[in-house]
Design a protein around this motif. Structure first.
Motif, PDB file in Angstrom:
ATOM      1  N   TYR A   1      51.647  94.151  62.972  1.00  5.81           N
ATOM      2  CA  TYR A   1      50.431  93.391  63.176  1.00  5.81           C
ATOM      3  C   TYR A   1      50.711  91.909  62.952  1.00  5.81           C
ATOM      4  N   CYS A   2      51.496  91.368  63.862  1.00 10.01           N
ATOM      5  CA  CYS A   2      51.882  89.968  63.786  1.00 10.01           C
ATOM      6  C   CYS A   2      51.982  89.435  65.211  1.00 10.01           C
ATOM      7  N   PRO A   3      51.220  88.411  65.544  1.00 10.53           N
ATOM      8  CA  PRO A   3      51.260  87.885  66.917  1.00 10.53           C
ATOM      9  C   PRO A   3      52.628  87.319  67.293  1.00 10.53           C
ATOM     10  N   THR A   4      53.342  86.727  66.344  1.00  8.58           N
ATOM     11  CA  THR A   4      54.667  86.187  66.635  1.00  8.58           C
ATOM     12  C   THR A   4      55.621  87.314  66.985  1.00  8.58           C
ATOM     13  N   PHE A   5      55.620  88.376  66.178  1.00 10.95           N
ATOM     14  CA  PHE A   5      56.497  89.512  66.449  1.00 10.95           C
ATOM     15  C   PHE A   5      56.164  90.143  67.797  1.00 10.95           C
ATOM     16  N   GLN A   6      54.893  90.355  68.065  1.00  7.39           N
ATOM     17  CA  GLN A   6      54.495  91.006  69.313  1.00  7.39           C
ATOM     18  C   GLN A   6      54.926  90.196  70.531  1.00  7.39           C
ATOM     19  N   LYS A   7      54.785  88.886  70.474  1.00  5.69           N
ATOM     20  CA  LYS A   7      55.199  88.035  71.587  1.00  5.69           C
ATOM     21  C   LYS A   7      56.716  88.102  71.763  1.00  5.69           C
ATOM     22  N   GLN A   8      57.445  87.911  70.679  1.00  3.68           N
ATOM     23  CA  GLN A   8      58.905  87.906  70.748  1.00  3.68           C
ATOM     24  C   GLN A   8      59.446  89.294  71.089  1.00  3.68           C
ATOM     25  N   GLU A   9      58.806  90.324  70.607  1.00  3.39           N
ATOM     26  CA  GLU A   9      59.242  91.703  70.889  1.00  3.39           C
ATOM     27  C   GLU A   9      59.269  91.961  72.385  1.00  3.39           C
ATOM     28  N   SER A  10      58.242  91.508  73.066  1.00  7.49           N
ATOM     29  CA  SER A  10      58.173  91.675  74.519  1.00  7.49           C
ATOM     30  C   SER A  10      59.332  90.954  75.205  1.00  7.49           C
ATOM     31  N   ILE A  11      59.590  89.738  74.793  1.00  2.44           N
ATOM     32  CA  ILE A  11      60.664  88.932  75.382  1.00  2.44           C
ATOM     33  C   ILE A  11      62.024  89.564  75.089  1.00  2.44           C
ATOM     34  N   ILE A  12      62.241  89.959  73.842  1.00  2.00           N
ATOM     35  CA  ILE A  12      63.534  90.517  73.433  1.00  2.00           C
ATOM     36  C   ILE A  12      63.785  91.865  74.086  1.00  2.00           C
ATOM     37  N   ARG A  13      62.769  92.700  74.204  1.00  2.00           N
ATOM     38  CA  ARG A  13      62.946  93.994  74.889  1.00  2.00           C
ATOM     39  C   ARG A  13      63.341  93.777  76.352  1.00  2.00           C
ATOM     40  N   ASP A  14      62.720  92.796  76.994  1.00  2.00           N
ATOM     41  CA  ASP A  14      63.068  92.481  78.378  1.00  2.00           C
ATOM     42  C   ASP A  14      64.531  92.047  78.473  1.00  2.00           C
ATOM     43  N   MET A  15      64.948  91.216  77.552  1.00  3.73           N
ATOM     44  CA  MET A  15      66.341  90.761  77.549  1.00  3.73           C
ATOM     45  C   MET A  15      67.302  91.918  77.270  1.00  3.73           C
ATOM     46  N   THR A  16      66.916  92.816  76.387  1.00  3.72           N
ATOM     47  CA  THR A  16      67.740  93.988  76.103  1.00  3.72           C
ATOM     48  C   THR A  16      67.911  94.836  77.356  1.00  3.72           C
ATOM     49  N   ASP A  17      66.826  95.034  78.087  1.00  4.84           N
ATOM     50  CA  ASP A  17      66.894  95.784  79.346  1.00  4.84           C
ATOM     51  C   ASP A  17      67.802  95.078  80.347  1.00  4.84           C
ATOM     52  N   ARG A  18      67.707  93.737  80.396  1.00  2.00           N
ATOM     53  CA  ARG A  18      68.570  92.969  81.305  1.00  2.00           C
ATOM     54  C   ARG A  18      70.046  93.093  80.908  1.00  2.00           C
ATOM     55  N   ILE A  19      70.330  93.069  79.616  1.00  2.00           N
ATOM     56  CA  ILE A  19      71.711  93.239  79.143  1.00  2.00           C
ATOM     57  C   ILE A  19      72.225  94.611  79.538  1.00  2.00           C
ATOM     58  N   ASN A  20      71.415  95.624  79.330  1.00  2.00           N
ATOM     59  CA  ASN A  20      71.831  96.990  79.654  1.00  2.00           C
ATOM     60  C   ASN A  20      72.072  97.179  81.145  1.00  2.00           C
ATOM     61  N   GLY A  21      71.365  96.440  81.969  1.00  3.87           N
ATOM     62  CA  GLY A  21      71.522  96.562  83.416  1.00  3.87           C
ATOM     63  C   GLY A  21      72.518  95.585  84.019  1.00  3.87           C
ATOM     64  N   ALA A  22      73.022  94.671  83.199  1.00  2.00           N
ATOM     65  CA  ALA A  22      73.931  93.637  83.703  1.00  2.00           C
ATOM     66  C   ALA A  22      75.301  94.219  84.032  1.00  2.00           C
ATOM     67  N   GLU A  23      75.936  93.591  85.016  1.00  5.56           N
ATOM     68  CA  GLU A  23      77.299  93.960  85.407  1.00  5.56           C
ATOM     69  C   GLU A  23      78.263  92.995  84.738  1.00  5.56           C
ATOM     70  N   GLY A  24      79.196  93.499  83.998  1.00 10.64           N
ATOM     71  CA  GLY A  24      80.240  92.663  83.424  1.00 10.64           C
ATOM     72  C   GLY A  24      79.861  92.007  82.119  1.00 10.64           C
ATOM     73  N   VAL A  25      80.879  91.724  81.347  1.00 12.56           N
ATOM     74  CA  VAL A  25      80.695  91.152  80.020  1.00 12.56           C
ATOM     75  C   VAL A  25      80.140  89.730  80.079  1.00 12.56           C
ATOM     76  N   SER A  26      80.571  88.939  81.043  1.00 13.02           N
ATOM     77  CA  SER A  26      80.100  87.548  81.139  1.00 13.02           C
ATOM     78  C   SER A  26      78.588  87.484  81.349  1.00 13.02           C
ATOM     79  N   GLU A  27      78.098  88.312  82.234  1.00 10.11           N
ATOM     80  CA  GLU A  27      76.649  88.330  82.491  1.00 10.11           C
ATOM     81  C   GLU A  27      75.893  88.800  81.251  1.00 10.11           C
ATOM     82  N   LYS A  28      76.402  89.851  80.605  1.00  7.20           N
ATOM     83  CA  LYS A  28      75.760  90.365  79.391  1.00  7.20           C
ATOM     84  C   LYS A  28      75.758  89.301  78.296  1.00  7.20           C
ATOM     85  N   ALA A  29      76.888  88.587  78.152  1.00  7.47           N
ATOM     86  CA  ALA A  29      77.001  87.568  77.111  1.00  7.47           C
ATOM     87  C   ALA A  29      76.041  86.411  77.349  1.00  7.47           C
ATOM     88  N   GLY A  30      75.846  86.043  78.597  1.00 11.99           N
ATOM     89  CA  GLY A  30      74.897  84.971  78.908  1.00 11.99           C
ATOM     90  C   GLY A  30      73.485  85.323  78.486  1.00 11.99           C
TER      91      GLY A  30
END
Length: 87
Positions: free
Chosen positions: A9-38
């Motif tokens: 129950y924290c607006p900061t966590f909820q906002k960042q959680e959405s952003i970070i989950r999206d980035m996690t999904d992008r990392i998992n779907g990325a091709e190659g280490v360079s793309e994941k690292a970026g």
């Protein structure tokens, strides 16, 4: 594998959680280490928002849990960026 959701129950966590989950999904779907690292480098900035929260109160369970989760994500992002250097 069933994905668990953390309820805080924290607006900061909820906002960042959405952003970070999206980035996690992008990392998992990325091709190659360079793309994941970026993406991981971007994710470190978003995680820093949680770690530098001005509302942090060590007496609150939600704050301690948030800090714990943020630290795990920071470590994960650091490992991914270090893997880029090894390639």
């Amino acid at each position: 594998m069933k994905e668990s959701r953390v309820t805080m129950y924290c607006p900061t966590f909820q906002k960042q959680e959405s952003i970070i989950r999206d980035m996690t999904d992008r990392i998992n779907g990325a091709e190659g280490v360079s793309e994941k690292a970026g993406i991981a480098e971007e994710m470190q900035k978003e995680v820093a928002v949680l770690l530098c929260c001005l509302e942090y109160d060590g007496k609150k369970t939600n704050c301690r849990d948030c800090r714990f989760i943020a630290n795990l994500r920071k470590k994960t992002a650091c490992l991914i960026t270090k893997a880029k250097k090894l390639v």
